[in-house]
Write a protein that holds these residues in place. Structure first.
Motif, PDB file in Angstrom:
ATOM      1  N   GLY A 102       4.646  11.286  42.701  1.00 41.35           N
ATOM      2  CA  GLY A 102       5.205  10.012  42.282  1.00 41.35           C
ATOM      3  C   GLY A 102       5.381   9.968  40.774  1.00 41.35           C
ATOM      4  O   GLY A 102       4.485  10.363  40.032  1.00 41.35           O
ATOM      5  N   GLY A 103       6.543   9.533  40.311  1.00 40.25           N
ATOM      6  CA  GLY A 103       6.840   9.448  38.889  1.00 40.25           C
ATOM      7  C   GLY A 103       7.293  10.747  38.255  1.00 40.25           C
ATOM      8  O   GLY A 103       7.659  10.767  37.084  1.00 40.25           O
ATOM      9  N   SER A 104       7.300  11.843  39.017  1.00 41.45           N
ATOM     10  CA  SER A 104       7.673  13.159  38.479  1.00 41.45           C
ATOM     11  C   SER A 104       9.098  13.529  38.857  1.00 41.45           C
ATOM     12  O   SER A 104       9.703  12.925  39.737  1.00 41.45           O
ATOM     13  N   THR A 105       9.612  14.554  38.178  1.00 40.95           N
ATOM     14  CA  THR A 105      10.957  15.066  38.428  1.00 40.95           C
ATOM     15  C   THR A 105      10.871  16.545  38.757  1.00 40.95           C
ATOM     16  O   THR A 105      10.107  17.274  38.123  1.00 40.95           O
ATOM     17  N   SER A 106      11.647  16.975  39.738  1.00 38.09           N
ATOM     18  CA  SER A 106      11.650  18.387  40.138  1.00 38.09           C
ATOM     19  C   SER A 106      12.293  19.245  39.064  1.00 38.09           C
ATOM     20  O   SER A 106      13.012  18.748  38.195  1.00 38.09           O
ATOM     21  N   ALA A 107      12.083  20.523  39.163  1.00 40.65           N
ATOM     22  CA  ALA A 107      12.820  21.476  38.339  1.00 40.65           C
ATOM     23  C   ALA A 107      14.273  21.437  38.786  1.00 40.65           C
ATOM     24  O   ALA A 107      14.568  21.210  39.965  1.00 40.65           O
ATOM     25  N   PRO A 108      15.213  21.629  37.873  1.00 37.05           N
ATOM     26  CA  PRO A 108      16.631  21.634  38.256  1.00 37.05           C
ATOM     27  C   PRO A 108      16.950  22.808  39.185  1.00 37.05           C
ATOM     28  O   PRO A 108      16.393  23.889  39.045  1.00 37.05           O
TER      29      PRO A 108
END
Length: 134
Positions: A102-108
């Motif tokens: 939650g609140g995080s972003t994956s690697a592109p």
């Protein structure tokens, strides 16, 4: 008697070891390397460096990911930002973001070829999204 206690202790130790290994395997990473068409590959930038970011809204069926469908050009990168409080994934044919807290972003992830890509959350299969690679 001592011989029997030694065997019981060894057996209990072996059971604990097997249980620990089973737990570790069950809780292991869900990331799998891209392997099939459209053959997306991890981007070179860090989280947030993607050309397009898709928001994970939570367990809302076809409205779980926004925008959906999202559109990108072949070769562009996509990241998923989890706006929910629990972990989710974006998992499709040949790619898996792995668990995104939650609140995080994956690697592109780069999508090199044109395709219509359907994906879902591996933890919550009713969460579905789509990506149009042009």
């Amino acid at each position: 008697m001592s011989f029997r206690r030694t065997h019981v202790k060894a057996l209990l130790g072996a059971i604990a070891l097997v249980a620990g290994l089973a737990y570790a395997v069950a809780c292991g990473s869900s990331y799998s390397s891209p392997t099939s068409t459209p053959t997306p590959t991890p981007g070179t930038g860090g989280a947030g460096a993607a050309d397009v970011t898709i928001t994970i809204n939570g367990m809302n069926g076809a409205s779980s990911y926004s925008p959906s469908p999202a559109s990108v050009k072949a070769g562009q990168t996509v990241a998923w930002h989890n706006a929910d409080s629990i972990a989710h994934t974006a998992t499709g044919t040949g790619f898996d973001t792995g668990a995104i807290a939650g609140g995080s972003t994956s690697a592109p992830i780069s999508f090199p070829t044109a395709a219509s890509v359907n994906y879902h959350c591996s933890f919550h299969p009713s969460m579905v999204g789509a990506l149009n690679v042009q």
